[in-house]
Design a protein around this motif. Structure first.
Motif, PDB file in Angstrom:
ATOM      1  N   VAL A  31       0.817  -1.204   0.000  1.00  0.00           N
ATOM      2  CA  VAL A  31       0.000   0.000   0.000  1.00  0.00           C
ATOM      3  C   VAL A  31       0.861   1.269   0.000  1.00  0.00           C
ATOM      4  CG1 VAL A  31      -1.776   1.236   1.327  1.00  0.00           C
ATOM      5  CG2 VAL A  31      -1.897  -1.235   1.102  1.00  0.00           C
ATOM      6  N   GLY A  32       2.129   1.124   0.409  1.00  0.00           N
ATOM      7  CA  GLY A  32       3.031   2.270   0.417  1.00  0.00           C
ATOM      8  C   GLY A  32       2.988   3.081   1.699  1.00  0.00           C
ATOM      9  N   ILE A  33       2.755   2.401   2.825  1.00  0.00           N
ATOM     10  CA  ILE A  33       2.729   3.068   4.129  1.00  0.00           C
ATOM     11  C   ILE A  33       3.538   2.247   5.118  1.00  0.00           C
ATOM     12  CG2 ILE A  33       0.501   4.192   3.750  1.00  0.00           C
ATOM     13  CD1 ILE A  33      -0.844   1.963   5.337  1.00  0.00           C
ATOM     14  N   LYS A  34       3.641   2.706   6.348  1.00  0.00           N
ATOM     15  CA  LYS A  34       4.364   1.976   7.388  1.00  0.00           C
ATOM     16  C   LYS A  34       3.418   0.983   8.067  1.00  0.00           C
ATOM     17  CE  LYS A  34       7.651   5.625   8.316  1.00  0.00           C
ATOM     18  NZ  LYS A  34       8.853   5.037   7.824  1.00  0.00           N
ATOM     19  N   PHE A  35       3.995  -0.113   8.570  1.00  0.00           N
ATOM     20  CA  PHE A  35       3.157  -1.154   9.166  1.00  0.00           C
ATOM     21  C   PHE A  35       2.403  -0.651  10.393  1.00  0.00           C
ATOM     22  CE2 PHE A  35       6.702  -1.811  12.016  1.00  0.00           C
ATOM     23  CZ  PHE A  35       6.128  -2.292  13.178  1.00  0.00           C
ATOM     24  N   GLN A  36       2.940   0.355  11.075  1.00  0.00           N
ATOM     25  CA  GLN A  36       2.242   0.907  12.241  1.00  0.00           C
ATOM     26  C   GLN A  36       0.881   1.487  11.849  1.00  0.00           C
ATOM     27  OE1 GLN A  36       5.451   1.540  11.496  1.00  0.00           O
ATOM     28  NE2 GLN A  36       6.718   1.528  13.332  1.00  0.00           N
ATOM     29  N   GLN A  37       0.819   2.030  10.633  1.00  0.00           N
ATOM     30  CA  GLN A  37      -0.446   2.580  10.160  1.00  0.00           C
ATOM     31  C   GLN A  37      -1.458   1.460   9.941  1.00  0.00           C
ATOM     32  OE1 GLN A  37      -1.046   5.873  10.072  1.00  0.00           O
ATOM     33  NE2 GLN A  37      -3.154   5.314   9.690  1.00  0.00           N
ATOM     34  N   ILE A  38      -0.996   0.327   9.440  1.00  0.00           N
ATOM     35  CA  ILE A  38      -1.884  -0.834   9.278  1.00  0.00           C
ATOM     36  C   ILE A  38      -2.404  -1.263  10.647  1.00  0.00           C
ATOM     37  CG2 ILE A  38      -2.031  -3.267   8.584  1.00  0.00           C
ATOM     38  CD1 ILE A  38      -1.887  -1.352   6.194  1.00  0.00           C
ATOM     39  N   GLN A  39      -1.531  -1.261  11.654  1.00  0.00           N
ATOM     40  CA  GLN A  39      -1.961  -1.609  13.018  1.00  0.00           C
ATOM     41  C   GLN A  39      -3.077  -0.677  13.480  1.00  0.00           C
ATOM     42  OE1 GLN A  39       1.830  -1.236  15.060  1.00  0.00           O
ATOM     43  NE2 GLN A  39       1.965  -3.456  15.318  1.00  0.00           N
ATOM     44  N   LYS A  40      -2.914   0.601  13.240  1.00  0.00           N
ATOM     45  CA  LYS A  40      -3.913   1.583  13.663  1.00  0.00           C
ATOM     46  C   LYS A  40      -5.230   1.401  12.911  1.00  0.00           C
ATOM     47  CE  LYS A  40      -0.513   4.977  15.095  1.00  0.00           C
ATOM     48  NZ  LYS A  40       0.072   6.294  14.830  1.00  0.00           N
ATOM     49  N   TYR A  41      -5.143   1.067  11.628  1.00  0.00           N
ATOM     50  CA  TYR A  41      -6.363   0.803  10.862  1.00  0.00           C
ATOM     51  C   TYR A  41      -7.084  -0.428  11.423  1.00  0.00           C
ATOM     52  CZ  TYR A  41      -4.749   3.939   7.095  1.00  0.00           C
ATOM     53  OH  TYR A  41      -4.340   5.008   6.355  1.00  0.00           O
ATOM     54  N   GLU A  42      -6.312  -1.482  11.702  1.00  0.00           N
ATOM     55  CA  GLU A  42      -6.905  -2.743  12.151  1.00  0.00           C
ATOM     56  C   GLU A  42      -7.587  -2.625  13.511  1.00  0.00           C
ATOM     57  OE1 GLU A  42      -4.037  -5.910  11.830  1.00  0.00           O
ATOM     58  OE2 GLU A  42      -4.155  -5.916   9.642  1.00  0.00           O
ATOM     59  N   THR A  43      -7.135  -1.736  14.345  1.00  0.00           N
ATOM     60  CA  THR A  43      -7.766  -1.551  15.654  1.00  0.00           C
ATOM     61  C   THR A  43      -8.886  -0.522  15.607  1.00  0.00           C
ATOM     62  OG1 THR A  43      -6.194   0.161  16.307  1.00  0.00           O
ATOM     63  CG2 THR A  43      -5.638  -2.123  16.905  1.00  0.00           C
ATOM     64  N   GLY A  44      -8.981   0.196  14.506  1.00  0.00           N
ATOM     65  CA  GLY A  44      -9.986   1.239  14.395  1.00  0.00           C
ATOM     66  C   GLY A  44      -9.541   2.547  15.010  1.00  0.00           C
TER      67      GLY A  44
END
Length: 124
Positions: A31-44
């Motif tokens: 997606v072109g972002i950092k994995f921490q951002q994915i973590q934040k998306y996944e938790t809402g």
């Protein structure tokens, strides 16, 4: 406090990622972002923008609508679930691992395993 739609979308991102066996790091790279951002998306904790959700859907090979499936059912389905089944089955890591393993088995063997599980659950 996170909005229930953001939490639901995040859970669906995590579920799909688990089903495909993809790590947060790999999804973030696609997606072109950092994995921490994915973590934040996944938790809402963070909302996913429309364009970012489009990119995530593309990376996970689903439609954008996939992330909203089951949203209408929400609390109503939780109240009617059998007590032996977790209320949020797809957020249970063990259940997701089982599903992924099940689909890794060749189809003819999968069918036999399914029949065995059905028989075992009937006698339990």
């Amino acid at each position: 406090m996170a909005h229930k739609v953001d939490v639901h979308v995040g859970k669906r991102i995590r579920q799909r990622r688990w089903l495909t066996g993809m790590t947060q790091q790999k999804l973030a790279e696609l997606v072109g972002i950092k994995f921490q951002q994915i973590q934040k998306y996944e938790t809402g904790a963070n909302r996913v923008s429309a364009s970012r959700l489009w990119d995530i859907a593309d990376a996970l090979d689903v439609t954008v609508a996939y992330f909203f499936d089951g949203l209408e059912q929400g609390e109503a389905s939780a109240a009617t679930q059998d007590s032996a089944v977790p209320v949020d089955l797809l957020s249970d890591k063990e259940a997701m691992d089982l599903i992924r393993s099940y689909y890794a088995i060749p189809q003819n063997q999968r069918r036999r395993l399914f029949e065995l599980a059905r028989v075992l659950s009937d006698v339990a």
